[in-house]
Design an enzyme around this catalytic site. Sequence first.
Site, PDB file in Angstrom:
ATOM      1  N   GLU A   1       4.866  -3.264  12.350  1.00 26.93           N
ATOM      2  CA  GLU A   1       3.814  -2.268  12.164  1.00 26.93           C
ATOM      3  C   GLU A   1       2.652  -2.982  11.493  1.00 26.93           C
ATOM      4  O   GLU A   1       2.800  -3.472  10.371  1.00 26.93           O
ATOM      5  CB  GLU A   1       4.291  -1.138  11.242  1.00 26.93           C
TER       6      GLU A   1
ATOM      7  N   ASN B   1       0.812  -1.229   0.000  1.00 25.52           N
ATOM      8  CA  ASN B   1       0.000   0.000   0.000  1.00 25.52           C
ATOM      9  C   ASN B   1       0.844   1.277   0.000  1.00 25.52           C
ATOM     10  O   ASN B   1       0.379   2.310  -0.457  1.00 25.52           O
ATOM     11  CB  ASN B   1      -1.004  -0.005   1.162  1.00 25.52           C
TER      12      ASN B   1
ATOM     13  N   CYS C   1      -2.997   1.756   6.566  1.00 24.26           N
ATOM     14  CA  CYS C   1      -3.197   1.250   7.925  1.00 24.26           C
ATOM     15  C   CYS C   1      -3.686   2.376   8.815  1.00 24.26           C
ATOM     16  O   CYS C   1      -4.239   2.137   9.876  1.00 24.26           O
ATOM     17  CB  CYS C   1      -1.973   0.547   8.471  1.00 24.26           C
TER      18      CYS C   1
HETATM   19  C1  UN1 Z   1       0.367   3.086   5.943  1.00 23.83           C
HETATM   20  O1  UN1 Z   1      -0.810   3.191   5.730  1.00 23.83           O
HETATM   21  O2  UN1 Z   1       0.880   1.969   6.095  1.00 23.83           O
HETATM   22  O3  UN1 Z   1       0.129   8.679   7.624  1.00 23.83           O
HETATM   23  C2  UN1 Z   1       1.296   4.238   5.973  1.00 23.83           C
HETATM   24  C3  UN1 Z   1      -0.142   8.250   6.511  1.00 23.83           C
HETATM   25  C4  UN1 Z   1       0.980   8.012   5.530  1.00 23.83           C
HETATM   26  C5  UN1 Z   1       1.591   6.688   5.752  1.00 23.83           C
HETATM   27  C6  UN1 Z   1       0.614   5.556   5.851  1.00 23.83           C
HETATM   28  N1  UN1 Z   1       1.965   9.046   5.673  1.00 23.83           N
HETATM   29  O4  UN1 Z   1      -1.280   8.004   6.168  1.00 23.83           O
END
Ligand code: UN1
Length: 490
Positions: A246, A148, A280
């Site tokens: 993560e 993603n 995420c």
């Molecule tokens: C992710 O969704 O794994 O804060 C990372 C954010 C982005 C990074 C997302 N800078 O939504």
Amino acid sequence: MELKNYIAGEWVEGELQTMPIINPATGEHLGTVPLSTKTEIDAAVQAAKKAQKEWALLPAPKRADYLYEIGFKLKEKKEYLAQILTKEMGKVIEEARGEVQEGIDMALYMAGEGRRLFGETAPSELANKFAMSVRAPIGVVGLITPWNFPIAIATWKSFPAIVAGNTFVWKPSNETPMMAYELAKIFEEVGLPKGVANVVFGTGPTIGTAMIEHPDVRVISFTGSTATGSKVAELGGKHLKKISLEMGGKNAVIVMDDADVDLAVQGIVWSAFGTAGQRCTACSRIIVHRDVKEELEEKLLKEMRAITIGNGLDPDVKVGPVINRQALEKINHYVQLGKQEGATLLTGGHILTKAPYDKGFYFEPTVFTNVSPNMIIAQEEIFGPVVSIIEIDSLEQAIEVNNGVRFGLSSSIFSRNVNTIFKAQQLLDTGIVYVNAGTTGAEIHLPFGGTKGTGNGHRDSGQAALDVYTEWKSVYVDYSGTLQRAQIDT
Ligand code: UN1
């Protein structure tokens, strides 16, 4: 394009099976990715191990010079990379540019660390004795990254690893290998010493496992699902690896009765449906005060009518496809479940099957309302453009609902009351809290990560990332010329 592994500074061809790379917006075949085996992992780890001794001895500011060059290259190629990113991952072009920018930012930020990497000095309890702590590199690190954010997350992990004096073997996602290939080309173009960066393509069960089990890989940094992360931790734990994870999120936007509802709606639309909900950090719950629920629903529906769905290369498109058919089916499964659980479908809820959507993987932006906090759709990570509205009537209840899930990545509160805001930021149990903004948009110089089922106590990004890729070494220098015994000679 037929991709190759990048091992010891060479593009390695093998007699490997391959897998197609598909554009999720069009179904177009973009190329093939090799499915490597333990043999390639062994070769890559060996190369990384060989390179690491010399790399660690290079002064950190010199290591950082490579990162500056990588950052400049990323900047030069920003548009080219963003186009490829949209084609292989599906996110809309504006977001793809933003993601490449995240990589540029990380390169320049971590390059700056080459002249910091601060340790501490401390007074010794004995006279004529000096005490300090320094960060020491660990060795070969293994990186496992998701589809993603195929370039940004790779930079979050690889750049702190190398500036700190480690070398790495990287297993990118098979869904988005072209970004990894492009980044490896940049490593080559800037003349990064051979073996410092190695990229091996293949599946998790085969090469991910081989990497975790390899005795010369000391650290594993993983971003992906909670289910896979837990397997990584289990296997890594058995082999006494340092594991940084993560994983999932079930992030919520809280809208209080004194909120700027128009602003909240904008924040919700951006963080729930941007990247087709495949972050995420995506907003997947709206916890709204009963007094503004109706207003919020009305305004949300109005704002959603303006969303254009389609191929992300079209600059007018706001929501692109999801990554593949499996994702489409998973999202659809949750939507059916939501209906069975008794939630009210406010809008959306379908796979788009008619032209021009029939060749790609598109799901309508979807909102459920009258959702209760314990419904499955309000508890599990859906990873698609689906959001659930939960009604509350106090801040205490909002916090309880927000915290009542197994994940803890990101949360957000919309309010104009400073007391409400400060109380909330203290009590929300997530690793990231936003005030008067949606749940996405973390900046690279702050720690990124979450609590509970989202992580295992480590962080990507910011100074905190250096803790993953270094060991603390405490150094005592006795310049008294006598034997001085700590705790005894007082
Ligand atoms: C992710 O969704 O794994 O804060 C990372 C954010 C982005 C990074 C997302 N800078 O939504």
